[in-house]
Motif scaffolding. Structure first.
Motif, PDB file in Angstrom:
ATOM      1  N   GLU A 178      -1.470   8.585   2.986  1.00 34.58           N
ATOM      2  CA  GLU A 178      -1.208   7.507   1.845  1.00 34.58           C
ATOM      3  C   GLU A 178      -0.916   6.300   2.180  1.00 34.58           C
ATOM      4  O   GLU A 178      -2.112   4.600   1.671  1.00 34.58           O
ATOM      5  CB  GLU A 178       0.292   7.691   1.164  1.00 34.58           C
ATOM      6  CG  GLU A 178      -0.078   8.580   0.491  1.00 34.58           C
ATOM      7  CD  GLU A 178      -0.121   8.617  -1.149  1.00 34.58           C
ATOM      8  OE1 GLU A 178       0.013   7.123  -1.223  1.00 34.58           O
ATOM      9  OE2 GLU A 178      -0.846   8.865  -2.282  1.00 34.58           O
ATOM     10  N   TRP A 181      -4.800   4.167   1.556  1.00 36.83           N
ATOM     11  CA  TRP A 181      -5.121   4.010   0.165  1.00 36.83           C
ATOM     12  C   TRP A 181      -4.774   2.925   0.528  1.00 36.83           C
ATOM     13  O   TRP A 181      -5.008   2.103  -0.769  1.00 36.83           O
ATOM     14  CB  TRP A 181      -4.709   5.608  -1.059  1.00 36.83           C
ATOM     15  CG  TRP A 181      -5.381   6.427  -0.255  1.00 36.83           C
ATOM     16  CD1 TRP A 181      -4.251   7.653  -1.107  1.00 36.83           C
ATOM     17  CD2 TRP A 181      -6.654   7.031  -0.577  1.00 36.83           C
ATOM     18  NE1 TRP A 181      -5.126   9.245  -0.449  1.00 36.83           N
ATOM     19  CE2 TRP A 181      -6.670   8.250  -0.387  1.00 36.83           C
ATOM     20  CE3 TRP A 181      -7.439   6.357  -0.229  1.00 36.83           C
ATOM     21  CZ2 TRP A 181      -7.797   9.174  -0.441  1.00 36.83           C
ATOM     22  CZ3 TRP A 181      -9.020   7.312  -0.730  1.00 36.83           C
ATOM     23  CH2 TRP A 181      -8.773   8.885  -0.380  1.00 36.83           C
ATOM     24  N   SER A 182      -2.955   2.919   0.407  1.00 39.46           N
ATOM     25  CA  SER A 182      -2.659   1.790   0.270  1.00 39.46           C
ATOM     26  C   SER A 182      -2.409   0.297   1.398  1.00 39.46           C
ATOM     27  O   SER A 182      -3.159  -0.127   0.174  1.00 39.46           O
ATOM     28  CB  SER A 182      -1.015   1.544   1.246  1.00 39.46           C
ATOM     29  OG  SER A 182      -0.127   2.569   0.526  1.00 39.46           O
ATOM     30  N   GLU A 185      -6.116  -0.769  -0.637  1.00 36.96           N
ATOM     31  CA  GLU A 185      -5.658  -1.222  -1.959  1.00 36.96           C
ATOM     32  C   GLU A 185      -5.240  -2.691  -1.940  1.00 36.96           C
ATOM     33  O   GLU A 185      -5.736  -3.957  -2.548  1.00 36.96           O
ATOM     34  CB  GLU A 185      -4.819  -0.255  -2.814  1.00 36.96           C
ATOM     35  CG  GLU A 185      -4.128  -0.754  -4.399  1.00 36.96           C
ATOM     36  CD  GLU A 185      -3.144  -0.492  -4.624  1.00 36.96           C
ATOM     37  OE1 GLU A 185      -3.126  -0.893  -6.219  1.00 36.96           O
ATOM     38  OE2 GLU A 185      -2.230   0.081  -4.122  1.00 36.96           O
ATOM     39  N   ARG A 234      -0.723   5.951  -8.340  1.00 37.05           N
ATOM     40  CA  ARG A 234      -0.130   5.534  -7.751  1.00 37.05           C
ATOM     41  C   ARG A 234      -1.094   4.246  -6.959  1.00 37.05           C
ATOM     42  O   ARG A 234      -0.064   2.860  -5.911  1.00 37.05           O
ATOM     43  CB  ARG A 234       0.424   6.154  -5.631  1.00 37.05           C
ATOM     44  CG  ARG A 234       1.235   7.113  -6.570  1.00 37.05           C
ATOM     45  CD  ARG A 234       2.159   8.264  -5.164  1.00 37.05           C
ATOM     46  NE  ARG A 234       1.015   8.703  -5.050  1.00 37.05           N
ATOM     47  CZ  ARG A 234       0.585  10.443  -4.620  1.00 37.05           C
ATOM     48  NH1 ARG A 234       1.226  11.057  -5.409  1.00 37.05           N
ATOM     49  NH2 ARG A 234      -0.458  10.937  -4.193  1.00 37.05           N
ATOM     50  N   HIS A 235      -2.093   4.014  -6.640  1.00 32.88           N
ATOM     51  CA  HIS A 235      -2.810   3.191  -6.484  1.00 32.88           C
ATOM     52  C   HIS A 235      -3.939   2.432  -7.186  1.00 32.88           C
ATOM     53  O   HIS A 235      -5.474   3.098  -7.259  1.00 32.88           O
ATOM     54  CB  HIS A 235      -3.978   4.025  -4.959  1.00 32.88           C
ATOM     55  CG  HIS A 235      -2.475   4.198  -4.074  1.00 32.88           C
ATOM     56  ND1 HIS A 235      -2.161   3.275  -2.743  1.00 32.88           N
ATOM     57  CD2 HIS A 235      -2.451   5.103  -3.345  1.00 32.88           C
ATOM     58  CE1 HIS A 235      -0.933   4.757  -2.624  1.00 32.88           C
ATOM     59  NE2 HIS A 235      -1.692   5.427  -2.304  1.00 32.88           N
ATOM     60  N   LEU A 238      -7.419   0.402  -6.220  1.00 30.52           N
ATOM     61  CA  LEU A 238      -8.338   0.700  -5.590  1.00 30.52           C
ATOM     62  C   LEU A 238     -10.057   1.342  -5.646  1.00 30.52           C
ATOM     63  O   LEU A 238     -10.271   1.284  -7.147  1.00 30.52           O
ATOM     64  CB  LEU A 238      -8.450   3.026  -5.247  1.00 30.52           C
ATOM     65  CG  LEU A 238      -7.262   3.415  -4.321  1.00 30.52           C
ATOM     66  CD1 LEU A 238      -6.984   4.548  -3.834  1.00 30.52           C
ATOM     67  CD2 LEU A 238      -7.443   2.504  -2.903  1.00 30.52           C
TER      68      LEU A 238
END
Length: 349
Positions: A178, A181-182, A185, A234-235, A238
């Motif tokens: 996570e 990915w954050s 992004e 959530r992302h 991306l």
């Protein structure tokens, strides 16, 4: 026996004036420095043995000479630019050969690998900065290093990083990713999803099935983990490009939609039908069949497909523009895939 398409520089009609460059987003780089770094490590020998079992002796007998013959095209910038000229490609997005992932490495070795790979890729691209843009590596086997590795790649002037479809014991849906990915992004980094190896192992050790079947399987599994787990919910920002047209998933996405609607376990993790997420991803055009390419465009949208060649390996195409032309897409779609989409995604001036 089918004939090989010839390189093609032409726009799709005489009225078109090539408003943007032709961009190949799937082009590889060999890094002898990384190979030398890990060559004498016992774990490296174990990884090579696993790779040999997965591919089988017949495949290795072909792959070894093929890579040696084509190595100059993936190490020497002059040779790369000459090949690009012959293919009608103006810009390449250069990523290390997936053989450099080395996801078996311990934390100390993994950091050395990604730093060396990122710096060497940046140095290669810096020799032709108007035509070559690069991607680095991150050690997916150590999620706690992933953000640092991504940041290091960006600091070298690279546009993002290349990742495989999984790491030992971890799928891309693992919550440990996570923070990665954050950060991807937040920074707008490009993520290039390119498998290396297939966990079906010796079932694919003949006829080069490890690549022929294994790569599309791995693409489909990895993308399914990102979709069904809710990572893309959530992302949503991306910027992820899936190699090999996303494997088997885009052309069989109806089965995923059916499962999402018919079973509460399949539909529990993502908010929307799986097919809708194809329009949040990007896919290269390397599917080796014009009918499949047309279906990929239908499923994902012409604005989500990018030209890809898998330069300079034998499972790629030596004429990516001609292969795209064979799909007989409308002119606006052809030119978007030829370079317009990538020019926007990579922010090419």
């Amino acid at each position: 026996m089918t004939s090989r398409p010839s390189p093609d520089h032409r726009p799709s009609s005489s009225a078109d004036a090539r408003p943007y460059p032709t961009v190949d987003v799937h082009a590889h780089l060999l890094l002898p420095e990384v190979d030398a770094l890990v060559a004498d490590l016992p774990a490296s020998a174990e990884a090579r043995a696993l790779d040999a079992r997965r591919n089988g002796p017949a495949a290795l007998a072909v792959s070894g000479p093929m890579v040696r013959e084509r190595a100059p095209m993936m190490t020497d910038v002059t040779a790369r630019l000459a090949a690009m000229e012959s293919q009608g490609v103006d810009v390449q997005l250069v990523s290390p050969s997936p053989s450099h992932y080395h996801y078996w490495a311990d934390e100390e070795t993994a950091e050395k690998v990604y730093r060396l790979a990122n710096e060497a890729t940046a140095a290669h691209c810096a020799q032709a900065p108007a035509r070559l843009h690069g991607l680095g590596l991150v050690p997916l086997q150590h999620p706690e290093q992933a953000v640092r590795a991504l940041q290091h790649a960006l600091e070298q002037g690279l546009l993002g990083v290349e990742i495989s479809s999984h790491a030992p014991g971890r799928e891309l849906s693992d919550p440990a990713y996570e923070p990665f990915w954050s950060r991807a992004e937040e920074t707008g980094a490009i993520l290039f999803l390119h498998p290396f190896g297939c966990t079906l192992d010796e079932r694919l050790d003949q006829w080069y099935l490890s690549n022929v079947v294994g790569q599309p399987v791995e693409n489909a599994v990895a993308l399914s983990h990102l979709i069904f787990s809710g990572v893309l919910d959530r992302h949503p920002g991306l910027k992820l490009i899936a190699a090999h047209g996303g494997g088997y998933l885009p052309t069989h996405i109806g089965r995923s939609d059916h499962a999402w609607s018919a079973r509460r376990d399949a539909g529990a993790g993502c908010a929307h039908p799986p097919s809708s997420y194809l329009k949040r991803l990007y896919f290269d055009s390397l599917v080796h069949d014009p009918h499949v390419l047309r279906e990929l465009v239908r499923a994902a949208g012409a604005d989500r497909v990018l030209l890809g060649s898998d330069y300079a390996f034998d499972m790629g195409t030596e004429a990516p523009v001609a292969a795209l032309r064979a799909a007989r897409l409308p002119d606006p779609d052809f030119h978007a895939i030829r370079g317009g989409n990538a020019a926007a995604l990579l922010d090419l001036a």
